[in-house]
Design a protein around this motif. Structure first.
Motif, PDB file in Angstrom:
ATOM      1  N   ARG A 119       0.790  -1.224   0.000  1.00 38.93           N
ATOM      2  CA  ARG A 119       0.000   0.000   0.000  1.00 38.93           C
ATOM      3  C   ARG A 119       0.827   1.282   0.000  1.00 38.93           C
ATOM      4  NH1 ARG A 119      -2.233  -4.239   1.542  1.00 38.93           N
ATOM      5  NH2 ARG A 119      -4.476  -4.588   1.292  1.00 38.93           N
ATOM      6  N   LEU A 120       1.993   1.258   0.662  1.00 43.17           N
ATOM      7  CA  LEU A 120       2.772   2.504   0.811  1.00 43.17           C
ATOM      8  C   LEU A 120       4.165   2.450   0.171  1.00 43.17           C
ATOM      9  CD1 LEU A 120       1.933   3.281   4.566  1.00 43.17           C
ATOM     10  CD2 LEU A 120       0.916   4.312   2.535  1.00 43.17           C
ATOM     11  N   GLY A 121       4.517   1.332  -0.430  1.00 48.49           N
ATOM     12  CA  GLY A 121       5.854   1.240  -1.041  1.00 48.49           C
ATOM     13  C   GLY A 121       6.956   1.399  -0.001  1.00 48.49           C
ATOM     14  N   PHE A 122       6.733   0.786   1.140  1.00 46.13           N
ATOM     15  CA  PHE A 122       7.620   0.926   2.301  1.00 46.13           C
ATOM     16  C   PHE A 122       9.073   0.506   1.980  1.00 46.13           C
ATOM     17  CE2 PHE A 122       9.228  -1.206   6.204  1.00 46.13           C
ATOM     18  CZ  PHE A 122       9.325  -0.092   7.007  1.00 46.13           C
ATOM     19  N   ARG A 123       9.187  -0.644   1.263  1.00 48.67           N
ATOM     20  CA  ARG A 123      10.540  -1.164   0.986  1.00 48.67           C
ATOM     21  C   ARG A 123      11.325  -0.206   0.082  1.00 48.67           C
ATOM     22  NH1 ARG A 123       7.934  -6.436   1.103  1.00 48.67           N
ATOM     23  NH2 ARG A 123       8.792  -7.622   2.859  1.00 48.67           N
ATOM     24  N   GLU A 124      10.628   0.476  -0.795  1.00 55.32           N
ATOM     25  CA  GLU A 124      11.303   1.416  -1.689  1.00 55.32           C
ATOM     26  C   GLU A 124      11.880   2.588  -0.886  1.00 55.32           C
ATOM     27  OE1 GLU A 124       8.762   3.062  -4.685  1.00 55.32           O
ATOM     28  OE2 GLU A 124      10.310   4.470  -5.326  1.00 55.32           O
ATOM     29  N   ILE A 125      11.081   3.063   0.099  1.00 61.73           N
ATOM     30  CA  ILE A 125      11.557   4.172   0.945  1.00 61.73           C
ATOM     31  C   ILE A 125      12.811   3.741   1.710  1.00 61.73           C
ATOM     32  CG2 ILE A 125      10.989   5.621   2.938  1.00 61.73           C
ATOM     33  CD1 ILE A 125       8.063   5.531   2.048  1.00 61.73           C
ATOM     34  N   VAL A 126      12.754   2.510   2.262  1.00 63.49           N
ATOM     35  CA  VAL A 126      13.901   1.996   3.023  1.00 63.49           C
ATOM     36  C   VAL A 126      15.124   1.881   2.109  1.00 63.49           C
ATOM     37  CG1 VAL A 126      14.799  -0.057   4.206  1.00 63.49           C
ATOM     38  CG2 VAL A 126      12.522   0.799   4.750  1.00 63.49           C
ATOM     39  N   ARG A 127      14.897   1.342   0.892  1.00 62.42           N
ATOM     40  CA  ARG A 127      16.003   1.164  -0.052  1.00 62.42           C
ATOM     41  C   ARG A 127      16.612   2.514  -0.444  1.00 62.42           C
ATOM     42  NH1 ARG A 127      13.441  -2.184  -2.966  1.00 62.42           N
ATOM     43  NH2 ARG A 127      12.637  -0.662  -4.454  1.00 62.42           N
ATOM     44  N   THR A 172      19.182   1.539   3.136  1.00 58.66           N
ATOM     45  CA  THR A 172      20.139   0.513   2.670  1.00 58.66           C
ATOM     46  C   THR A 172      20.790   0.872   1.344  1.00 58.66           C
ATOM     47  OG1 THR A 172      18.258  -0.662   1.736  1.00 58.66           O
ATOM     48  CG2 THR A 172      19.032  -1.395   3.885  1.00 58.66           C
ATOM     49  N   GLY A 173      20.067   1.614   0.491  1.00 64.42           N
ATOM     50  CA  GLY A 173      20.637   1.954  -0.819  1.00 64.42           C
ATOM     51  C   GLY A 173      21.179   3.371  -0.878  1.00 64.42           C
ATOM     52  N   TYR A 174      21.097   4.087   0.242  1.00 66.11           N
ATOM     53  CA  TYR A 174      21.597   5.470   0.300  1.00 66.11           C
ATOM     54  C   TYR A 174      23.073   5.399   0.691  1.00 66.11           C
ATOM     55  CZ  TYR A 174      21.977  10.277   2.110  1.00 66.11           C
ATOM     56  OH  TYR A 174      22.363  11.562   2.359  1.00 66.11           O
ATOM     57  N   LEU A 175      23.932   5.738  -0.264  1.00 64.67           N
ATOM     58  CA  LEU A 175      25.370   5.527  -0.052  1.00 64.67           C
ATOM     59  C   LEU A 175      26.074   6.818   0.386  1.00 64.67           C
ATOM     60  CD1 LEU A 175      26.116   3.250  -3.146  1.00 64.67           C
ATOM     61  CD2 LEU A 175      25.507   2.565  -0.814  1.00 64.67           C
ATOM     62  N   LEU A 176      26.978   6.653   1.354  1.00 66.41           N
ATOM     63  CA  LEU A 176      27.768   7.780   1.854  1.00 66.41           C
ATOM     64  C   LEU A 176      29.229   7.553   1.482  1.00 66.41           C
ATOM     65  CD1 LEU A 176      26.299   8.208   5.463  1.00 66.41           C
ATOM     66  CD2 LEU A 176      25.485   9.161   3.325  1.00 66.41           C
ATOM     67  N   PRO A 177      30.059   8.613   1.492  1.00 68.41           N
ATOM     68  CA  PRO A 177      31.480   8.437   1.148  1.00 68.41           C
ATOM     69  C   PRO A 177      32.141   7.379   2.040  1.00 68.41           C
ATOM     70  CG  PRO A 177      30.936  10.757   1.428  1.00 68.41           C
ATOM     71  CD  PRO A 177      29.737   9.995   1.855  1.00 68.41           C
ATOM     72  N   ARG A 178      33.049   6.611   1.463  1.00 73.54           N
ATOM     73  CA  ARG A 178      33.694   5.538   2.243  1.00 73.54           C
ATOM     74  C   ARG A 178      34.508   6.088   3.412  1.00 73.54           C
ATOM     75  NH1 ARG A 178      32.794   0.835  -0.230  1.00 73.54           N
ATOM     76  NH2 ARG A 178      33.945  -0.290   1.377  1.00 73.54           N
TER      77      ARG A 178
END
Lengths: 144, 366
Positions: free
Chosen positions: B14-22, B26-32
């Motif tokens: 209903r809310l696309g929850f996994r997409e928000i999380v990704r 989990t898919g939001y990358l920061l500098p190493r």
């Protein structure tokens, strides 16, 4: 260096349980002071007698007062004859009012009616008003 | 399928929850090479949340009335179970927030993270620092102690040095000629409602800027190159970086835990560090206690007013310093962020910091 003797699913499970336990301990550590902070003061509702000057209650009249954190009413129906009741209606907890002309207590919320002795005369209240012991001590009335 | 997975599936459908999380975790990358200094923003956020929680709890027992305020604080400290803990956490927390905010600002300055395209991040962050100062100032009056009364008298009096409108501003702040009932009412309303609402809105805007523009790459190491100026919007992403969750969140949690440990340790073992003896006497408008000093983070301002021959000049110097800091991204416009390649800036940074510390110490002992 890799420790292949313990499967990763077991390590994950162990870490999850460990984190859960730490979280629960921290929640308890924070929760207990919070509950105590929010709890009502222990002296409220507890015990001793409440004193009231005899003159405060006229003959044939009533006097409302705070008794152990709740509202109570003291009456003097005949000279020197004092009685006390809880003024909390047994229906939904409103405070009853004294109707001198009718000589009865009426609850303004849903029209419950009580006699001066606390008995239900009409309306929705399921039981009488709670009676409170009264003792005379000199010119003071001791309630409770 | 277990019940938890079914609930998550239900929400996700209903809310696309996994997409928000990704996209955001989990898919939001920061500098190493992101370092611990980057976690100070989350530390400040945690501490603000703690202030809101302890503030709401204190509101249950605090009475904003000049006749009753001091006694109500006494009751919180002496009668309400764990009231002392809630109040100490609130007092020490306010000081630790200022420390975390200053460290956050210093690290942003040192790493040049305020530069284009992050001017709005800087401005909103600078606004948050000032709102935090205003919250501290308004909260200071509420216990209605000698310290509260006279520190507020001195602080509001400083505004009187402004040419033409000074006196009117002092009256407006106090709600009268002297600090009194009207002042307590105003400061209470500002402290528990006005300023927190502004703060919440500005925190939202600051986080929006941070997320929208992207985290800046730490300007260290041989692979670092200054970003090119772009005339169009560009989100700075970091392919091959570390995920926000769980890698960076663990670092965040560790630094948060470190700051909370300091806060709790001070609250338990040295709570009087931030409570001078004059805070333990009820306010007396007829007796000024000797040696009233502002909180440590206002000492620089207090001493600046004393250094200059008149208060208007001192106030102007403070205003100039704060305006310079606020407008820094518009003055320092070179793209270079690496400290080793910005010797003039680093020199000014160190000297400015030393000046702040020195004037504050001078103010403390003067």
């Amino acid at each position: 260096m890799e420790n292949s003797s313990v499967p990763s699913s077991q390590r994950r499970f162990f870490l999850t349980v460990l984190l859960g336990a730490i979280g629960a301990a921290l929640a308890a550590l924070g929760g207990w002071p919070l509950l105590r902070f929010l709890a009502p003061a222990s002296k409220e509702g507890a015990g001793g007698k409440v004193s009231l000057a005899k003159d405060a209650v006229p003959v044939g009249g009533v006097h409302f007062l705070q008794f152990h954190g709740q509202t109570a009413v003291v009456m003097q129906q005949k000279a020197g004859e004092f009685t006390a009741l809880s003024a909390i209606c047994t229906h939904l907890g409103c405070v009853v009012q004294w109707k001198a002309q009718k000589g009865e207590f009426v609850c303004p919320c849903h029209g419950g009616r009580f006699s001066p002795s606390g008995a239900v005369l009409g309306g929705p209240p399921p039981k009488p008003l709670e009676s409170i012991p009264v003792v005379l001590s000199g010119d003071q009335i001791l309630i409770g | 399928m277990n019940p938890l997975s079914r609930i998550i599936d239900y929400i996700d459908t209903r809310l696309g929850f996994r997409e928000i999380v990704r996209n955001n975790l989990t898919g939001y990358l920061l500098p190493r090479n992101v370092n611990s200094w980057y976690t100070l923003g989350s530390v400040v956020l945690t501490l603000f949340a703690l202030q809101v929680l302890t503030g709401i709890l204190l509101l249950i027992y605090y009475i904003p009335d000049t006749e009753k305020a001091y006694a109500s604080v006494g009751r919180i400290m002496n009668e309400v179970p764990f009231g002392w803990l809630v109040r100490y956490l609130h007092i020490v927390g306010s000081n630790v927030i200022i420390i975390a905010l200053l460290l956050h600002m210093l690290s942003v300055l040192f790493m040049g993270s305020y530069k284009r395209p992050r001017e709005l991040n800087w401005l909103s962050g600078f606004g948050l620092l000032n709102l935090a100062f205003a919250l501290c100032l308004t909260g200071y009056l509420l216990p209605w102690s000698q310290l509260s009364f006279w520190a507020t008298t001195v602080a509001t009096d400083a505004a009187g040095a402004m040419p033409v409108v000074g006196e009117k501003i002092v009256h407006l702040l106090r709600g009268g000629a002297m600090v009194g009932d009207a002042t307590l009412g105003r400061f209470f309303a500002l402290h528990v409602m006005g300023l927190p609402l502004l703060l919440g809105g500005l925190i939202g805007f600051h986080l929006f800027c941070v997320r929208r523009v992207g985290i800046s790459k730490p300007p260290f190491g041989s692979e670092y190159t200054p970003p090119e100026k772009s005339q169009i919007f560009h989100h700075e992403d970091h392919p091959g970086g570390i995920p926000f969750f769980p890698n960076y969140v663990v670092k965040d949690l560790a630094v948060n835990a470190f700051f909370l440990a300091i806060l709790v340790a001070v609250a338990f073992f040295a709570p009087m560090l931030f409570i001078p003896p004059t805070a333990l006497e009820p306010a007396n408008p007829f007796v000024t206690p000797p040696g009233i000093k502002p909180e440590w983070y206002f000492l620089w301002a207090y001493q600046t007013l004393k250094i200059f021959p008149n208060k208007a000049l001192g106030l102007a110097a403070q205003g100039a310093a704060m305006t310079f800091l606020a407008l820094l991204p518009f003055l320092d416009r070179g793209p270079e962020r690496q400290p080793a390649r910005r010797p003039v800036f680093v020199t000014c940074f160190v000297l400015g910091l030393l000046l702040f510390v020195a004037i504050s110490i001078w103010g403390h002992y003067s």
